[in-house]
Write a protein that holds these residues in place. Structure first.
Motif, PDB file in Angstrom:
ATOM      1  N   VAL B  70      41.483  60.723  52.028  1.00  0.00           N
ATOM      2  CA  VAL B  70      42.932  60.473  52.099  1.00  0.00           C
ATOM      3  C   VAL B  70      43.349  59.206  51.360  1.00  0.00           C
ATOM      4  O   VAL B  70      44.162  58.423  51.839  1.00  0.00           O
ATOM      5  N   ASN B 185      48.588  59.988  55.362  1.00  0.00           N
ATOM      6  CA  ASN B 185      48.508  58.740  54.594  1.00  0.00           C
ATOM      7  C   ASN B 185      47.730  58.918  53.296  1.00  0.00           C
ATOM      8  O   ASN B 185      46.951  58.059  52.901  1.00  0.00           O
ATOM      9  N   ALA B 186      47.966  60.048  52.625  1.00  0.00           N
ATOM     10  CA  ALA B 186      47.132  60.350  51.462  1.00  0.00           C
ATOM     11  C   ALA B 186      47.830  60.182  50.116  1.00  0.00           C
ATOM     12  O   ALA B 186      47.229  60.403  49.081  1.00  0.00           O
ATOM     13  N   GLY B 187      49.072  59.831  50.110  1.00  0.00           N
ATOM     14  CA  GLY B 187      49.749  59.362  48.904  1.00  0.00           C
ATOM     15  C   GLY B 187      49.829  60.264  47.682  1.00  0.00           C
ATOM     16  O   GLY B 187      50.330  59.832  46.650  1.00  0.00           O
ATOM     17  N   THR B 288      48.153  51.529  53.642  1.00  0.00           N
ATOM     18  CA  THR B 288      47.184  52.540  53.210  1.00  0.00           C
ATOM     19  C   THR B 288      47.723  53.957  53.017  1.00  0.00           C
ATOM     20  O   THR B 288      46.958  54.898  52.908  1.00  0.00           O
ATOM     21  N   ALA B 289      49.064  54.118  52.919  1.00  0.00           N
ATOM     22  CA  ALA B 289      49.595  55.451  52.593  1.00  0.00           C
ATOM     23  C   ALA B 289      49.532  55.697  51.088  1.00  0.00           C
ATOM     24  O   ALA B 289      48.933  56.667  50.629  1.00  0.00           O
ATOM     25  N   GLY B 290      50.163  54.815  50.317  1.00  0.00           N
ATOM     26  CA  GLY B 290      49.954  54.875  48.878  1.00  0.00           C
ATOM     27  C   GLY B 290      51.031  55.539  48.037  1.00  0.00           C
ATOM     28  O   GLY B 290      50.906  55.587  46.818  1.00  0.00           O
ATOM     29  N   THR B 400      41.420  52.906  51.137  1.00  0.00           N
ATOM     30  CA  THR B 400      41.906  54.271  50.896  1.00  0.00           C
ATOM     31  C   THR B 400      43.428  54.330  50.859  1.00  0.00           C
ATOM     32  O   THR B 400      44.043  55.193  51.462  1.00  0.00           O
ATOM     33  N   THR B 401      44.029  53.372  50.134  1.00  0.00           N
ATOM     34  CA  THR B 401      45.483  53.370  49.983  1.00  0.00           C
ATOM     35  C   THR B 401      45.909  54.263  48.830  1.00  0.00           C
ATOM     36  O   THR B 401      46.825  55.081  48.954  1.00  0.00           O
TER      37      THR B 401
HETATM   38  K   LIG Z   1      46.211  56.685  51.060  1.00  0.00           K
END
Ligand SMILES: [K+]
Ligand SMILES: [K+]
Lengths: 455, 455
Positions: B70, B185-187, B288-290, B400-401
Motif C-alpha cells: 500500500v 492509504n495506497a495513494g 502515509t496515504a500519498g 509506504t507513503t
Molecule cells: K501510501
C-alpha cells in the motif's frame, strides 16, 4: 527514587537548596558561565588589536561562540582575519570552553587549597556526571593534569616536525594552537584550508588524530587507563568506549575510503598511503573535531551522509567532543538488540543496564534530533541553499563539529545567530537536560498501568 | 517474563511449535504471504491484457510491490499504462495488502464457520498485536465489516459527486478505485497528476481525507468507537490516538499553509479556500496515504522537511498506514517528558506505560531510521540526484507513503529494486520485528547492574 544521580550528590544538592546558598538552578549557572565567556570573548575579539581589518560584532560573537562551544565553524578565517592577539584569545576561549569552566573552577579550588564549597561540589558533580563528590575532586585534578600533559606532548612533536618548514617561533606558536584546538576538538586552524596542506603528511595527521581521539574519548576513560594500565582490570565502561571508538573510527575510515576511492576531486588522484591518511583523518575528525584535509564540498553525498552520522554520534562522555556521545549510541544499540533477543533487561558485556540509563539515552537522541530538525526547518526558510548543505551545517553546529560545506560565511546574520544558538544548545544541551532534571518536582502518585499499542 | 506478548497467545504459539504443526517462524510465513501476493500480482500485471503497450518485468514487480505494501510509488502511471484489467488487479492487491492477508485469513475462517486452527490464531495474534485469541476473532470480523462499510459509503458519495462530470459507469469505477486506495492509504490514482484536478474541490478532498484518516487511525480505535459511541467511555488508548491524529493533522495543515503561502508554484495564486483545502489534503496525505493535489517538486524545502516528519510518524497501529506509528511517537514523547519531569515511570493520561512498551518504541524508531539511512546511503551511491529528492523518496518508501519528487521513473533498475525492498521492509518491518521476538531464546541468567555514562 531514580538512580541516575547518585544519592550522595542529590542530597548535597538538596541541602544547598534548603540552606539558600544556591538559589539559581545549576543549568542556569552553567549556561550563564558559558554565556559570560562568550560575551567576554566577543568583546576581546572586537578590539581593534584583535583583527587585521576589523570584524563586525556578529562575526566576533559568532567566532567567540564557536570557540567556547569548541565547534570550529568560522564566519571569518582565523588565520587571515585575526592578529596574534585575536588568535590567542580564540585558543584561550577554546581551552576554557573545552575543558569546561566547571573543571577549571574545581581545579582552581583544589589548587588554592580551599575545601570546595558545596555549590562548587554540586556544580562539578552535575557537570561531570560523576558518582561521588570526593571522586570528582580527583577527577577534576586529573582532567587538568592529563590535558596539559597531552597538549604539551602533542605541541612538542608538532613543533619539532613543523620546524623543518617554519621558523622556530612560528612552529612553536602554531604547534601550541593546534595542540589546543585538536585536543579540545575545536577544529580551528591557522593554515589556509584547514589542514589541507598536510593531507599526506603522516606525522601531522597521526599526531592531530591521536590528540583528537584522546580529547574526545572522555576523561573517565583516560583516568581509568592512567590508573590501571592493564586491559583486564579496566572498568567495563572503559573497555566498551575504547572498543566502540575504535570500531567507529575504523568503520568510518574504510567506508569513506571505499566511497571516495573513485572521486577525482578527493582521493582518486592520490597515492594509496595519502588516501589512507586522508580517509583516516576524515573519519576521526568527523566525530566532532572538525579539522579537514579534504574538500568537504567535493565529497560524494554518500560519504557526506556517513560523516553526518559520525558527527551525530560524536565522542565520549566527559570529553571535549559533543554529539549524543558514543556511550549513548552503544546503549541504544544494546537496547534494541536486547529487545530483539527477547531479554527483559538490557545487557552489555554481561552487565545489565538500568532502565533510567536507557530513558536518558532516548531523551538525548530525541533532544538532539529535535534540535537538528528545528535548525534545518529555520534555515531552509531563511536561505535558498542546497538541502544537504544546510543539513550538514546544522548537524555540524549541533554536534559542535565545525565542518562546513563552505556555507557559514554565505549565511545571513539571522542564520548565523541561529547557528550560534544551535552550537550553544548542542554543547550545553545534555548537561542542561541532566541538570534540569534535578530541579523538577518528583511525583509520589502511582498510576495504574495501561496497555498501549505501538508499531 | 516479558509482557509484550500476552501469555495466552505465547502459550498457544509454544504449543504449536512443540506439536510441530508450525515449524516456520511466523514472520517468515507473513513475509512469504506478502511475497506470494507480490509475485502473483507481478505475473498478472505482466499479462498482455493488463497493460496497454506492455510493461517490463521490473515495472510489473515494482507496481505489484507498491500495491501490496500500500505504498503507491509508481514507476509507470496506472491510469495510462494499465488496462481496466490491470487497474482492477492493482486495486485488488491494494485491498488484500492493505487490510492484510492475515485479517483475510482470519475472517475467511470465521465466515466459513470453521474453528480457527492454532496456526491461524497465532498468526493473527501476532499480526494484529492483540491481547487475546477470542478478541482477535471479533476484531478480524469487525475489521472486515468496518472496512467494507466505510469503503462503500465513500464510493457512493464519490460516485454521486463525480457523476456530474463523468458517465455513470466511469464515475462508479473511479469512485470504487479511489475509495479502496484512499481507505487503504495506497495513494494510487486514475486521474492525471494524482488528485491535482480536485485541488479546490471540497467534496472530493474531504471525502478522500476522511477515508484516509479512517483507514489510517487503526482498527482497534474504530472498533472501540463503534462499540462505545460516547467519548467518556472510550479507552485511554483510543482517546490518545484520536487527539494525536487531530493534533498532527492540524499542525501539518497550519505549518504547510504558512510555509507555502507565498510560493507562487503551489498556494500563492489560489483563493484562500483552495489554499486551505490544498494544505489540509497535503497534511493528511503525508501520514502515509500519498495522494497529492500539489506539485511536490515545487514545495519549499522547509515544507518538504515537515512532510518527511509526518511520513516518518505515519498513522495508527493496526491500520492501513505505516511509519513508526503515532502511538509509538506519543510514547517516545511521553518518555522524554517523564524523564525531564523526573518521573520514575512514563505517565500518559494518568496511566503508567510499561518499560517494555518504551523499549519497543525505541526499537521501532531505530529500525525505521536505520532502514532510511541505509536506503539513502545506497541510493546516493547509485544515483547522481539531489540529496533531498533521494531522502524524500526513501522516507516515502520506508513509510509506504508513495509520494515522490518525480524520481521513481528516473531511477535505475537497481535503485527501483532497492525501493521495493524498502517498501517491503517498511510495511512488514514492525510486524516481523515483533514476530522475531517470540522465536528467540530467553535468557535466564541475571547479570549484575553496571554504571554506564551516557550523554
Ligand atoms: K501510501
Ligand atoms: K569541533
Amino acid at each position: 527514587m531514580r538512580n541516575w544521580l547518585p544519592l550522595h550528590g542529590y542530597q548535597s544538592y538538596q541541602r544547598i537548596q534548603r540552606t539558600g546558598l544556591f538559589r539559581a538552578s545549576p543549568p542556569v549557572i552553567l549556561a550563564a558561565g558559558f554565556l559570560g565567556l562568550i560575551l567576554m570573548g566577543t568583546l576581546l575579539l572586537s578590539l581593534p588589536m584583535a583583527s587585521r581589518n576589523g570584524i563586525s560584532a556578529t562575526n566576533a560573537f559568532f567566532m567567540a561562540t564557536s570557540a567556547v562551544t569548541v565547534t570550529g565553524l568560522t564566519s571569518v578565517e582565523p588565520a587571515i582575519a585575526f592578529t596574534h592577539f585575536g588568535q590567542i584569545v580564540l585558543m584561550t576561549l577554546v581551552q576554557l570552553g573545552g575543558l569546561g569552566f566547571v573543571t577549571f573552577a574545581v581545579v582552581s579550588a583544589i589548587m588554592l587549597g580551599k575545601k570546595m564549597s558545596l555549590t562548587h561540589q554540586a556544580l562539578a558533580l552535575e557537570a561531570l556526571n560523576q558518582t561521588s563528590v570526593s571522586k570528582i575532586q580527583k577527577t577534576a585534578f586529573s582532567v587538568f593534569k592529563l590535558s596539559i600533559t597531552i597538549e604539551l606532548i602533542m605541541a612538542t612533536i608538532l613543533t619539532l616536525w613543523w620546524w623543518r618548514d617554519y621558523p622556530l617561533i612560528t612552529a612553536i606558536y602554531r604547534a601550541i594552537f593546534h595542540a589546543i584546538t585538536s585536543f579540545n576538538n575545536a577544529g580551528f586552524s591557522l593554515f589556509p584550508n584547514s589542514l589541507n596542506q598536510f593531507l599526506g603528511d603522516p606525522v601531522t595527521v597521526l599526531v592531530i588524530t591521536a590528540s583528537i581521539i584522546l580529547g574526545g574519548i572522555g576523561f573517565s576513560v583516560l583516568g581509568d587507563i592512567s590508573q590501571k594500565k592493564r586491559w583486564s582490570s579496566l572498568l567495563t565502561y572503559t573497555k566498551v568506549i575504547i572498543m566502540g571508538t575504535l570500531a567507529l573510527n575504523l568503520t568510518g575510515f574504510v567506508v569513506i575510503w571505499a566511497l571516495e576511492f573513485n572521486n577525482p576531486h578527493t582521493l582518486a588522484n592520490l597515492p594509496w598511503h595519502s588516501q589512507a591518511l586522508a580517509a583516516w583523518m576524515q573519519s576521526v575528525t568527523s566525530r566532532t573535531a572538525g579539522f579537514v584535509t579534504l574538500d568537504i564540498t567535493q565529497l560524494h553525498d554518500s560519504s557526506t551522509l556517513i560523516i553526518m552520522l559520525l558527527m551525530f554520534i560524536g565522542g565520549g562522555s566527559l570529553s571535549t567532543a559533543s554529539g549524543i556521545k558514543i556511550g549513548t549510541f552503544i546503549i541504544l544499540l544494546a537496547a534494541v538488540y536486547s529487545y530483539i533477543r527477547h531479554r527483559k533487561e538490557v545487557v552489555l558485556f554481561k552487565r545489565s543496564v538500568s532502565s533510567d540509563t536507557i530513558q536518558k539515552s532516548l531523551a538525548l537522541l530525541l533532544a538532539n534530533s529535535a534540535l537538528i530538525f528545528l535548525g534545518v526547518l529555520i534555515l531552509t526558510t531563511l536561505e535558498e541553499l542546497p538541502f544537504i548543505s544546510i543539513l550538514f551545517e546544522v548537524v555540524s553546529a549541533v554536534s559542535t563539529t565545525g565542518m562546513s560545506r563552505d556555507l557559514t560565511p554565505q549565511l545571513s546574520t539571522a542564520s548565523q545567530l541561529v547557528l550560534t544558538l544551535l552550537m550553544f544548545a548542542g554543547r550545553l544541551g545534555p548537561l542542561t537536560l541532566i541538570y534540569s532534571l534535578a530541579t523538577q518536582q518528583r511525583s509520589r502518585v502511582r498510576y495504574p498501568e495501561t496497555e498501549f499499542q505501538v508499531g
